[in-house]
Structures are given as C-alpha cells and as structure tokens.
Design a protein around this motif. Structure first.
Motif, PDB file in Angstrom:
ATOM      1  N   MET A 103      65.320  51.601   8.243  1.00  0.00           N
ATOM      2  CA  MET A 103      64.415  52.751   8.407  1.00  0.00           C
ATOM      3  C   MET A 103      63.131  52.282   9.060  1.00  0.00           C
ATOM      4  O   MET A 103      62.523  51.324   8.592  1.00  0.00           O
ATOM      5  N   PRO A 104      62.792  52.921  10.122  1.00  0.00           N
ATOM      6  CA  PRO A 104      61.561  52.489  10.796  1.00  0.00           C
ATOM      7  C   PRO A 104      60.319  52.899  10.035  1.00  0.00           C
ATOM      8  O   PRO A 104      60.257  53.988   9.466  1.00  0.00           O
ATOM      9  N   ILE A 105      59.392  52.010  10.031  1.00  0.00           N
ATOM     10  CA  ILE A 105      58.098  52.305   9.428  1.00  0.00           C
ATOM     11  C   ILE A 105      57.044  52.177  10.512  1.00  0.00           C
ATOM     12  O   ILE A 105      57.022  51.198  11.242  1.00  0.00           O
ATOM     13  N   PHE A 106      56.213  53.185  10.617  1.00  0.00           N
ATOM     14  CA  PHE A 106      55.122  53.135  11.575  1.00  0.00           C
ATOM     15  C   PHE A 106      53.801  53.194  10.827  1.00  0.00           C
ATOM     16  O   PHE A 106      53.686  53.841   9.798  1.00  0.00           O
ATOM     17  N   GLU A 107      52.852  52.485  11.401  1.00  0.00           N
ATOM     18  CA  GLU A 107      51.558  52.417  10.758  1.00  0.00           C
ATOM     19  C   GLU A 107      50.566  53.214  11.602  1.00  0.00           C
ATOM     20  O   GLU A 107      50.568  53.115  12.825  1.00  0.00           O
ATOM     21  N   PHE A 108      49.759  53.993  10.945  1.00  0.00           N
ATOM     22  CA  PHE A 108      48.799  54.846  11.632  1.00  0.00           C
ATOM     23  C   PHE A 108      47.411  54.657  11.056  1.00  0.00           C
ATOM     24  O   PHE A 108      47.249  54.323   9.888  1.00  0.00           O
ATOM     25  N   LYS A 109      46.442  54.894  11.920  1.00  0.00           N
ATOM     26  CA  LYS A 109      45.054  54.833  11.486  1.00  0.00           C
ATOM     27  C   LYS A 109      44.392  56.161  11.806  1.00  0.00           C
ATOM     28  O   LYS A 109      44.511  56.675  12.920  1.00  0.00           O
ATOM     29  N   CYS A 110      43.715  56.691  10.842  1.00  0.00           N
ATOM     30  CA  CYS A 110      43.023  57.963  11.015  1.00  0.00           C
ATOM     31  C   CYS A 110      41.796  57.774  11.894  1.00  0.00           C
ATOM     32  O   CYS A 110      40.982  56.881  11.659  1.00  0.00           O
ATOM     33  N   SER A 111      41.695  58.621  12.909  1.00  0.00           N
ATOM     34  CA  SER A 111      40.538  58.538  13.804  1.00  0.00           C
ATOM     35  C   SER A 111      39.281  59.107  13.156  1.00  0.00           C
ATOM     36  O   SER A 111      38.178  58.859  13.609  1.00  0.00           O
ATOM     37  N   GLU A 112      39.480  59.892  12.136  1.00  0.00           N
ATOM     38  CA  GLU A 112      38.338  60.556  11.506  1.00  0.00           C
ATOM     39  C   GLU A 112      37.674  59.668  10.448  1.00  0.00           C
ATOM     40  O   GLU A 112      36.472  59.455  10.469  1.00  0.00           O
ATOM     41  N   CYS A 113      38.497  59.158   9.517  1.00  0.00           N
ATOM     42  CA  CYS A 113      37.904  58.405   8.410  1.00  0.00           C
ATOM     43  C   CYS A 113      38.286  56.925   8.435  1.00  0.00           C
ATOM     44  O   CYS A 113      37.786  56.147   7.638  1.00  0.00           O
ATOM     45  N   GLY A 114      39.195  56.546   9.347  1.00  0.00           N
ATOM     46  CA  GLY A 114      39.561  55.137   9.455  1.00  0.00           C
ATOM     47  C   GLY A 114      40.602  54.678   8.459  1.00  0.00           C
ATOM     48  O   GLY A 114      40.949  53.501   8.413  1.00  0.00           O
ATOM     49  N   HIS A 115      41.130  55.597   7.682  1.00  0.00           N
ATOM     50  CA  HIS A 115      42.146  55.254   6.693  1.00  0.00           C
ATOM     51  C   HIS A 115      43.439  54.819   7.396  1.00  0.00           C
ATOM     52  O   HIS A 115      43.898  55.485   8.319  1.00  0.00           O
ATOM     53  N   VAL A 116      44.007  53.695   6.955  1.00  0.00           N
ATOM     54  CA  VAL A 116      45.255  53.199   7.524  1.00  0.00           C
ATOM     55  C   VAL A 116      46.386  53.446   6.536  1.00  0.00           C
ATOM     56  O   VAL A 116      46.258  53.156   5.343  1.00  0.00           O
TER      57      VAL A 116
END
Ligand SMILES: [Zn+2]
Length: 79
Positions: A1-14
C-alpha cells in the motif's frame, strides 16, 4: 500500500496518507486545520511504497555512484 507524505501549506503540519486500494478516492486535507492546501513531501519510504497502486504522480531525485543524479518520475497507475 502506498503511503504519501504531505505538508500543510497553512500550518506546516506534516502527515502521512495511506492509499488503501487502487480505486480509492480521497479528499486530502490537513487533519489539524482542515486546509486543502498541501504540498507533497518526498521521502525514501514514500518513493518505495509509491511504486505500486494508483496514486498521485511522484517526482523524486535519485543519486547513484559517481555523482550521477537522475530525476525519476513515477506516475500513479492501475495494477
Ligand atoms: Zn494545516
């Protein structure tokens, strides 16, 4: 299962998003502030995991012996 990591542009939460099956439609938003404005974070893990299943296209940079670096693009796909 692929896992992708994202970072919020608004609050910086990863955060990580797991794509459970190839037909899953997901609405991505920050779990902290519910912002839809996200950046992809490319990590070695997501690169390896992301080679299977349908997912957003991944662009990553790979450096081998002899300082040869290549940009690898992995489109989302159906298995
Ligand atoms: Zn956020």
């Amino acid at each position: 299962m692929p896992i992708f990591e994202f970072k919020c542009s608004e609050c910086g939460h990863v955060f990580e998003k797991l794509f459970r099956d190839s037909n899953e439609e997901v609405t991505l938003q920050c779990p902290q502030c519910q912002s839809p404005h996200l950046e992809r974070v490319i990590s070695r893990v997501s690169y390896q995991m992301g080679t299977r299943g349908k997912g957003p296209k991944i662009t990553t940079k790979s450096c081998g012996p002899g300082n040869t670096c290549a940009t690898i693009e992995i489109p989302g796909r159906y298995d």
